[in-house]
Design a protein around this motif. Structure first.
Motif, mmCIF file in Angstrom:
data_model
loop_
_atom_site.group_PDB
_atom_site.id
_atom_site.type_symbol
_atom_site.label_atom_id
_atom_site.label_comp_id
_atom_site.label_asym_id
_atom_site.label_seq_id
_atom_site.Cartn_x
_atom_site.Cartn_y
_atom_site.Cartn_z
ATOM 1 N N UNK A 109 -1.433 -34.640 -27.161
ATOM 2 C CA UNK A 109 -0.199 -35.876 -27.530
ATOM 3 C C UNK A 109 0.033 -35.860 -29.030
ATOM 4 N N UNK A 110 0.795 -36.453 -29.394
ATOM 5 C CA UNK A 110 1.350 -36.688 -30.675
ATOM 6 C C UNK A 110 1.789 -38.226 -30.956
ATOM 7 N N UNK A 140 4.260 -42.429 -28.521
ATOM 8 C CA UNK A 140 3.459 -41.292 -28.367
ATOM 9 C C UNK A 140 4.198 -40.434 -27.592
ATOM 10 N N UNK A 141 4.214 -39.189 -27.875
ATOM 11 C CA UNK A 141 4.687 -38.119 -27.118
ATOM 12 C C UNK A 141 3.548 -37.352 -26.136
ATOM 13 N N UNK A 142 3.462 -37.127 -25.113
ATOM 14 C CA UNK A 142 2.514 -36.333 -24.208
ATOM 15 C C UNK A 142 3.171 -35.166 -23.905
ATOM 16 N N UNK A 146 3.261 -26.589 -24.014
ATOM 17 C CA UNK A 146 4.088 -26.733 -25.028
ATOM 18 C C UNK A 146 5.521 -27.665 -24.906
ATOM 19 N N UNK A 147 5.577 -28.047 -23.309
ATOM 20 C CA UNK A 147 6.665 -28.804 -22.953
ATOM 21 C C UNK A 147 6.357 -30.478 -23.052
ATOM 22 N N UNK A 148 7.342 -31.454 -23.583
ATOM 23 C CA UNK A 148 7.187 -32.737 -23.638
ATOM 24 C C UNK A 148 7.121 -33.340 -21.940
ATOM 25 N N UNK A 149 6.101 -34.181 -21.640
ATOM 26 C CA UNK A 149 5.787 -34.488 -20.486
ATOM 27 C C UNK A 149 6.309 -35.940 -20.302
ATOM 28 N N UNK A 150 5.942 -36.711 -21.199
ATOM 29 C CA UNK A 150 6.567 -38.178 -21.249
ATOM 30 C C UNK A 150 6.296 -38.926 -22.545
#
Length: 250
Positions: A109-110, A140-142, A146-150
């Protein structure tokens, strides 16, 4: 002696009133399952002796617990723990990390943004707090591999969770951090299928207007709102599954 062990409030190291301490101790034991359904808690007189307070203080706590549906008061028997509806909810509060792991991908996550600021009028109404009360606003980006999930957009009521004001959420994302630190007593889900707006499309790396699944969740601790979160998933890569049994009513 009081039946069962009591544990300290994990939410904050700030001093609690005696009423809050007793409430938090009993609530923790119930919501963590330490005291299972049917467990008989100590009498009001025993609790008053344990905490060195008046029976009236204990009575107010027990009344609040009963109104919240955590215990049932029975004449000549005492107070017993009730089954918690959250345990049988069709939509549970899932850890996004586990959702990703279930796909076979590596989770990460980021934190895109994190600010502590006064709540505006709309946010105050949403959380049921006074305008300008402090909140943590976090995005927050989960990722799944390597693909954005949520995409997670969350407000946390700092009156309910003071420690969230200084937590960076870099090591542990907001969802599981809250689950570890705050026992919640009620939750509400709202689910919608929408088209991705500019923000969602940008962060999730999908075309503008693409189908997305949006889950808006709010949790409470008794009468106090803890957090409100908007979780946006790319529609083509996410399904919502619930397993349930026929109602026993009637």
């Amino acid at each position: 002696m009081i039946e069962g062990d009591l544990i300290a409030d994990p939410i904050s190291e700030a001093p609690l009133s005696l009423h809050q301490r007793i409430l938090s101790d009993i609530e923790q034991n119930i919501l963590t399952g330490r005291w299972p359904p049917g467990f008989k808690i100590a009498s009001e007189q025993q609790l008053a002796l344990q905490y060195g307070c008046s029976r009236m203080t204990v009575n107010k706590v027990v009344t609040q617990l009963a109104r919240a549906g955590l215990i049932q008061r029975r004449r000549k028997v005492g107070s017993v723990v009730l089954p918690q509806k959250a345990q049988s909810a069709i939509l549970e509060i899932y850890d996004i990390r586990e959702e990703v792991k279930a796909t076979g991908e590596i989770y990460s996550h980021r934190i895109l943004s994190r600010t502590v600021r006064p709540a505006n009028s709309q946010e105050a109404e949403l959380l049921g707090i006074l305008r300008k009360k402090p909140v943590t606003d976090i995005t927050c980006l989960h990722y799944a591999g390597e693909q954005p999930f949520c995409l997670e957009q969350r407000l946390i009521n700092l009156d309910a969770v003071p420690d969230a004001g200084t937590e960076s959420f870099e090591a542990l994302p907001p969802g599981p951090w809250l689950l570890e630190h705050v026992p919640w007593s009620a939750a509400e889900h709202r689910i919608a299928a929408l088209g991705a707006g500019t923000t969602e499309a940008s962060y999730l790396a999908i075309p503008l207007g693409s189908p997305v699944l949006v889950v808006v969740r709010q949790t409470w601790r008794f009468d106090h709102s803890v957090t409100s979160v908007r979780l946006t998933y790319p529609g083509k890569s996410h399904t919502l599954t619930a397993r349930f049994t026929p109602s026993q009513a009637g």
